[in-house]
Motif scaffolding. Structure first.
Motif, PDB file in Angstrom:
ATOM      1  N   LYS A 292      86.052  37.029  38.454  1.00 37.77           N
ATOM      2  CA  LYS A 292      86.216  38.334  39.089  1.00 37.77           C
ATOM      3  C   LYS A 292      86.297  38.054  40.639  1.00 37.77           C
ATOM      4  O   LYS A 292      87.201  38.795  41.458  1.00 37.77           O
ATOM      5  N   ASP A 293      85.421  37.143  41.084  1.00 43.74           N
ATOM      6  CA  ASP A 293      85.633  37.075  42.713  1.00 43.74           C
ATOM      7  C   ASP A 293      86.920  36.302  43.110  1.00 43.74           C
ATOM      8  O   ASP A 293      87.320  36.490  44.082  1.00 43.74           O
ATOM      9  N   PHE A 294      87.140  35.347  42.094  1.00 46.85           N
ATOM     10  CA  PHE A 294      88.590  34.846  42.372  1.00 46.85           C
ATOM     11  C   PHE A 294      89.591  35.613  42.440  1.00 46.85           C
ATOM     12  O   PHE A 294      90.618  35.471  43.309  1.00 46.85           O
ATOM     13  N   ALA A 295      89.711  36.531  41.568  1.00 44.69           N
ATOM     14  CA  ALA A 295      90.916  37.316  41.369  1.00 44.69           C
ATOM     15  C   ALA A 295      91.350  38.415  42.513  1.00 44.69           C
ATOM     16  O   ALA A 295      92.226  38.660  43.064  1.00 44.69           O
ATOM     17  N   ALA A 296      89.946  38.927  42.699  1.00 45.74           N
ATOM     18  CA  ALA A 296      89.779  40.004  43.492  1.00 45.74           C
ATOM     19  C   ALA A 296      91.069  39.850  45.010  1.00 45.74           C
ATOM     20  O   ALA A 296      91.493  40.914  45.054  1.00 45.74           O
ATOM     21  N   PRO A 297      90.693  39.069  45.733  1.00 43.39           N
ATOM     22  CA  PRO A 297      91.696  38.649  46.924  1.00 43.39           C
ATOM     23  C   PRO A 297      93.065  38.360  46.545  1.00 43.39           C
ATOM     24  O   PRO A 297      93.919  37.993  47.364  1.00 43.39           O
ATOM     25  N   ARG A 298      93.264  38.109  45.356  1.00 50.34           N
ATOM     26  CA  ARG A 298      94.782  37.590  44.873  1.00 50.34           C
ATOM     27  C   ARG A 298      95.403  38.463  44.112  1.00 50.34           C
ATOM     28  O   ARG A 298      96.506  38.160  43.394  1.00 50.34           O
ATOM     29  N   LEU A 299      95.164  39.638  43.919  1.00 48.69           N
ATOM     30  CA  LEU A 299      95.943  40.656  42.969  1.00 48.69           C
ATOM     31  C   LEU A 299      97.299  40.988  43.710  1.00 48.69           C
ATOM     32  O   LEU A 299      98.191  41.479  42.908  1.00 48.69           O
TER      33      LEU A 299
ATOM     34  N   THR B  19      98.143  34.526  37.028  1.00 55.37           N
ATOM     35  CA  THR B  19      97.617  33.942  35.532  1.00 55.37           C
ATOM     36  C   THR B  19      97.188  32.512  35.398  1.00 55.37           C
ATOM     37  O   THR B  19      96.296  32.026  35.141  1.00 55.37           O
ATOM     38  N   TRP B  20      98.165  31.750  36.075  1.00 58.57           N
ATOM     39  CA  TRP B  20      98.135  30.227  36.299  1.00 58.57           C
ATOM     40  C   TRP B  20      96.873  30.004  36.922  1.00 58.57           C
ATOM     41  O   TRP B  20      96.185  29.147  36.395  1.00 58.57           O
ATOM     42  N   GLU B  21      96.657  30.541  38.141  1.00 51.77           N
ATOM     43  CA  GLU B  21      95.487  30.026  38.928  1.00 51.77           C
ATOM     44  C   GLU B  21      94.123  30.383  38.133  1.00 51.77           C
ATOM     45  O   GLU B  21      93.307  29.851  38.370  1.00 51.77           O
ATOM     46  N   CYS B  22      94.160  31.784  37.492  1.00 57.02           N
ATOM     47  CA  CYS B  22      93.055  32.041  36.851  1.00 57.02           C
ATOM     48  C   CYS B  22      92.690  31.301  35.375  1.00 57.02           C
ATOM     49  O   CYS B  22      91.585  30.952  35.361  1.00 57.02           O
ATOM     50  N   GLU B  23      93.739  30.874  34.913  1.00 52.25           N
ATOM     51  CA  GLU B  23      93.369  30.044  33.659  1.00 52.25           C
ATOM     52  C   GLU B  23      92.871  28.604  34.111  1.00 52.25           C
ATOM     53  O   GLU B  23      92.112  27.915  33.688  1.00 52.25           O
ATOM     54  N   GLN B  24      93.765  28.048  35.467  1.00 53.14           N
ATOM     55  CA  GLN B  24      93.134  26.894  36.021  1.00 53.14           C
ATOM     56  C   GLN B  24      91.487  27.005  36.373  1.00 53.14           C
ATOM     57  O   GLN B  24      90.632  26.291  36.325  1.00 53.14           O
ATOM     58  N   ALA B  25      91.078  28.159  36.792  1.00 54.05           N
ATOM     59  CA  ALA B  25      89.762  28.278  37.393  1.00 54.05           C
ATOM     60  C   ALA B  25      88.604  28.008  35.805  1.00 54.05           C
ATOM     61  O   ALA B  25      87.734  27.514  36.072  1.00 54.05           O
TER      62      ALA B  25
END
Length: 430
Positions: free
Chosen positions: A387-394, A402-408
């Motif tokens: 949640k916190d990772f995606a918020a500033p990257r929308l 998608t790639w970066e959230c999968e990596q997380a």
């Protein structure tokens, strides 16, 4: 994943190592929820154990995971021995630590080289990485082979070993057979040092977290098979106290239970072990960690790949040390006589602390079993991180996000690791 009238629907696909998906919900330009959907049908191992003999958990629970069966065997043995009031000898403890080193080596090598490194280097998979850099992947496979071979010699085979029993081992390996492994393990140790230097050059997102770390801590060694359970916020307990502090609960989108510590989110695994026990590392390994950019703690999940590489070095060192000092336990196991009691055990699986609890009758029948694997403990932290990772990257392109959230998610090496390359990200605008 498909859209349905009630939102996102995920079909239940049975995979041994599990299946997972991501859902991130955005409302009015704000991330309102992030979910790690674990939808593998439950396999009911705790129910399967009820009514079985007290000697059976090591063989039954090993089938929970093909990558970390030793973790399940060791935690189950400790819990049963605790219930029975049995004590194993120091040579048996050393042999248990040795086979566990083999599991750390093969598991961490698999994660670093085949599952996580491709993310940092822009490759779809380890196979694609091997096409351009065969020497790098060959190094990872060489390390993994050394770990697998160690598990095979001590455990009888590398997948679901058959030599482990309550009280110790069915037979002790010959010293000559173990010494024959030294050249490969010494090479693996050098390869692991090269791995640390390699992953230390990766570019990591700036994503420091305020985690409550939870891991074992032993008096004079980096924790693998024993220790008290501690946290970065003051927890310090024995196994029998676990259920007084940790609570599991069900969420609708996961067939694996979530877990909290006195109501708080926490994290277990390599980052927690390292952050709570980096002072237990030998000086040369601690120096390698510093050279690779780690301090005394690590709170960036993307840097966990560096921590795993450091633990690779340590596990190879430990394996060599234990083999050089090996004296075959005689007998290879202690007598374990059942009694009516509840026993508790935990060890540090590659992915984090693994807790077992068993209640047995006087004639040795299991009446209750509880198993808490690392992945279920980390699910809540993963979701909060997403949640916190995606918020500033929308504003990112959807494919990149998608790639970066999968990596997380892969940073945690969850025990759905064989399917993490198939994670789907769905951003639902409301």
């Amino acid at each position: 994943m498909t859209y349905g009238s009630d939102g996102i629907r995920v079909p239940a696909l049975a995979r041994v190592e599990g299946e997972g998906g991501i859902e991130i919900i955005v409302s009015d330009g704000q991330v309102t929820q992030a979910r790690l959907d674990i939808y593998e049908p439950p396999r009911f191992f705790e129910a399967l154990l009820r009514g079985r003999r007290y000697t059976e958990p090591p063989d039954i629970t090993a089938r929970i995971c093909g990558i970390c069966p030793i973790a399940y065997q060791m935690s189950s043995c400790q819990a049963i021995e605790d219930a029975c009031g049995a004590t194993v000898t120091e040579p048996v403890k050393a042999l248990r630590r040795l086979i566990y080193c083999g599991e750390w080596i093969e598991s961490h090598a698999l994660h670093v080289y085949m599952l996580h490194a491709p993310d940092f280097l822009g490759y779809e998979s380890g196979i694609h990485l091997a096409r351009d850099h065969p020497e790098i992947v060959a190094r990872g496979l060489r390390i993994k082979k050394a770990g697998n071979r160690l598990m095979e010699v001590v455990g009888g085979r590398s997948v679901h070993p058959v030599n482990v029993k309550v009280g110790g081992f069915y037979r002790a390996p010959a010293a000559t057979d173990l010494r024959a492994l030294l050249p490969a393990l010494e090479q693996a140790r050098q390869d692991a040092a090269d791995t640390v230097a390699w992953v230390g050059t990766f570019t990591f997102p700036d994503f420091e977290r305020d985690y409550e770390f939870v891991s074992l801590r032993a008096p004079d060694e980096y924790p693998i098979t024993q220790g008290r359970l501690v946290s970065s916020r003051g927890l310090d307990i024995a196994p029998a106290e676990y259920d007084s502090h940790f609570t599991e609960f069900q969420v609708k989108h996961s067939t694996a239970l979530h877990s909290v510590l006195d109501g708080r989110t926490y994290i277990t695994g390599p980052m927690a072990r390292y952050s709570l026990n980096s002072d237990r590392l030998p000086a040369d390994i601690a120096a390698a960690a510093r050279a690779a950019g780690l301090g005394g703690t690590c709170a960036n999940p993307f840097r966990s790949i560096v921590v795993r590489a450091i633990e690779l070095m340590y596990a190879c060192d430990e394996a060599v040390r234990l083999i050089r000092g090996y004296q075959p336990p005689d007998p290879p196991s202690a007598d374990v006589t059942p009694r009516a009691a509840t026993g508790y055990g935990w060890t540090e699986a590659p992915r984090g602390m693994l807790y077992h609890r068993y209640t047995i009758t006087a004639d040795g029948a299991i009446t209750d079993a509880k198993i808490v694997p690392p992945t279920s403990q980390n699910q809540r932290a993963i979701e909060e991180d997403l949640k916190d990772f995606a918020a500033p990257r929308l504003s990112m392109p959807r494919e990149r996000l998608t790639w970066e959230c999968e990596q997380a998610v892969r940073s945690y090496d969850p025990c759905i690791s064989c399917s993490t390359h198939f994670l789907d990200l769905r951003v639902r605008q409301t």
